[in-house]
Design an enzyme around this catalytic site. Sequence first.
Site, short mmCIF file in Angstrom:
data_model
loop_
_atom_site.label_atom_id
_atom_site.label_comp_id
_atom_site.label_asym_id
_atom_site.label_seq_id
_atom_site.Cartn_x
_atom_site.Cartn_y
_atom_site.Cartn_z
N GLN B 247 37.02 66.17 41.02
CA GLN B 247 37.18 67.62 41.11
C GLN B 247 38.23 68.12 40.11
O GLN B 247 38.01 69.07 39.38
CB GLN B 247 37.61 68.01 42.53
N HIS B 250 37.57 68.92 36.31
CA HIS B 250 36.79 70.09 35.90
C HIS B 250 37.63 71.13 35.18
O HIS B 250 37.19 71.74 34.22
CB HIS B 250 36.18 70.78 37.13
N GLU B 315 34.39 74.82 49.08
CA GLU B 315 33.10 74.71 48.38
C GLU B 315 32.45 73.37 48.72
O GLU B 315 31.31 73.31 49.15
CB GLU B 315 33.37 74.82 46.88
N HIS B 316 33.21 72.28 48.50
CA HIS B 316 32.71 70.93 48.82
C HIS B 316 33.57 70.33 49.92
O HIS B 316 34.79 70.34 49.82
CB HIS B 316 32.81 70.02 47.60
N ASP B 349 26.29 66.93 42.99
CA ASP B 349 26.46 67.64 41.72
C ASP B 349 25.24 67.44 40.83
O ASP B 349 24.88 68.31 40.04
CB ASP B 349 27.69 67.09 40.97
N HIS B 408 11.59 114.92 59.53
CA HIS B 408 11.27 113.62 60.10
C HIS B 408 10.47 113.82 61.40
O HIS B 408 9.44 113.17 61.62
CB HIS B 408 12.54 112.82 60.41
#
Lengths: 423, 423
Positions: B247, B250, B315-316, B349, B408
């Site tokens: 991670q 990145h 996220e993960h 991934d 209406h």
Amino acid sequence: MTALERISNRTCGDGQKKAVLTVEKILERVKKDGDTALIEYTKKFDGFDPDPLEVPLEAIERAWEETPKPLQDALITAKHRIQDFHQKQIPKNILFKGIEGETLGRRWQPVQKAGIYIPGGRASYPSTVLMNAIPASVAGVKEIIMVSPGGSNGLVNQTVLAAAYITGIKTVFRIGGAQAIGAMAYGTNTIPKVNVISGPGNLYVTLAKKYVYGDVGIDALAGPSEVLIIADNSADVRHIAADLLAQAEHDPLAATILLTTNSVLAEKIDDEIMEQLEEHPRKEICLKALKDWGLIVICNDLETCAKLTDYFAPEHLELLLKMPYQVADKINNAGAIFIGAWSPEATGDYLAGPNHTLPTSGTARFSGALGVETFMKNTSIIEFNKQAFDKNSKAIIELANSEGLHSHAKSIEIRLSKSSEEI
Amino acid sequence: MTALERISNRTCGDGQKKAVLTVEKILERVKKDGDTALIEYTKKFDGFDPDPLEVPLEAIERAWEETPKPLQDALITAKHRIQDFHQKQIPKNILFKGIEGETLGRRWQPVQKAGIYIPGGRASYPSTVLMNAIPASVAGVKEIIMVSPGGSNGLVNQTVLAAAYITGIKTVFRIGGAQAIGAMAYGTNTIPKVNVISGPGNLYVTLAKKYVYGDVGIDALAGPSEVLIIADNSADVRHIAADLLAQAEHDPLAATILLTTNSVLAEKIDDEIMEQLEEHPRKEICLKALKDWGLIVICNDLETCAKLTDYFAPEHLELLLKMPYQVADKINNAGAIFIGAWSPEATGDYLAGPNHTLPTSGTARFSGALGVETFMKNTSIIEFNKQAFDKNSKAIIELANSEGLHSHAKSIEIRLSKSSEEI
């Protein structure tokens, strides 16, 4: 297609840039000063002191009790029909074994807190409460709060409160505008921070929703409403006129478009509209909407009607046709399709079942109705076993290396070595 | 929970306000001047003359042919697994008869045009092509275009083009940044206007996506990536270190969090990370990410780990636990859950099947993975018959009158009168 394009892009003028700045200022203030800012803005914009911010539960219950029986019955009928339809929307979890015995899945869960925005003023609609609170409740959201600005007397519309009552909402705050959106997005001492905000509003509310999007989820960015009717010689001119006016009466920016293969009908419609307008309580709004954003197009054939419709991507599409499905099946872009003489838009606005929160201004090209998914989110599940891992490890390492991601590859290799140790 | 909150709200500093203004200027320019602006900005920001903007089809084919066989095989494996998983996501149409015989439904259709943004530079990832193009293609989108900025030599990354080739993308433009988002949102003479834009990017790309959201649909607003690992004493410290580094490598803003009930493990992890970092080609990025946004928390029990996880909404989420489902079943907020020692994040991934485009920065509280629905929209179907109309007309009129919407109500009454005429 210029006329359609002009209508699709209708806005309330060049005030938007200025409104963006105003909204940003309000939101940053609410984020920073919480309730203090909220009370200040409510005094300034809504003309009353909103302290205490919360509407007492007794007031919500009383609003229901004081609602006339026929309206109570109507709200209950609507509630049940909307509930039934939305229950069918609950997305199914995915969970299965892959070919190597690995487990893969997608699990749906409701968000934990939702906030519903209900406008005040001219557009004070109990149906909006049902159309937002019911999907959230069917989704399984445990905590649903509602905000709606009080009138100058500080009171929230009584029928709106009655609708809140029957959808089970117990927490209502008498605030509105961009400041109410900010309060729900960021939280204050009094207003809980929610995960999703839904509900329509004026330009300021819509811009505020766009601003906070990403900090919270939102349903959509709603623009002014629109109807497009396709009619052939089987259609009743009185129906068409009434249905066009039912759109025009919403808002001077509402768009009303008639596409027809019948030139006689196209000629008759003006007179019929003027007749129905005679004693209309919102005559001025209707006339302005019709004049600015009304359009009648005589088409050679239904094929052309369908093409123009897809180009415009209307929020509401009525098919007043002998063979409506010949056209319905060709349409790519429409929020909702109302089929045949017994389905005026008002059926869907109130109780048919599908949501009345629909994509406007051509956004039907990429979005649909508010649904239970608006209040849910999914989580992917990945459980590889040794066999799936071994089978795919080489491919993962190849891909990781092609992206120059050393540790991505390493996280596979390090397990491979253990895997061989174990053998 | 302060440390978790700080990490969740990590940003790249106070440059954001300035970036917003830059992006607005770029987008307005592209909207107004189209290709001219696009070429100008590409020269300025990407350092090459992008005329002609389109990558020749031969170049896409050649990129595939020149890809080494093992990488070709890996791309094909990934493609099939991703395709299989996403095919299961296609939402089912709803169509049923209500109790009065009325027809109600919700019909799903793909959008007509999709645009995929693939970053260049450090983050040039063929897997991103697969994870965006395949869902669009499975959704049934007929026209998918891709944009990706050329390097300083003007060439788009060859493996990115190879990935485009096997997903069937034939139209690629060598542009990037906010200007590429603007081009796809508004259209230029060369770049088609699309309905949905998906794909990750830097801050400018993300701000541009937020700006055009509403004019087009977007997948999500992606922030920097993050992993949260929950480990007990059954976990291997080498796995944890490798997965955290996968991670951290990145992005200096990537967040790496370890929650563990095992204090011995917590003590060992630092040494293991330093060992794995020794020959790491992205050592500096990893160290910065770990220092700024790394966190190890020793928890009393797994209950606490689950609570902190839900609060952070990662996220993960990796569960390196003896009994992983005891925790997995308690989690409300996570983009994807990777279960057990054989499921490092890298499996997901690249090729497990579920999408790797996942909610960051706590947005898992209200959103999930990119899916086929990102490229689809629904249309409601309402076809009342006379019986359903008669049964519900009174309720609709009640509700319309309670909202002061004269036409209406009228649109119902006018049909009722005809209905009685017919009798």
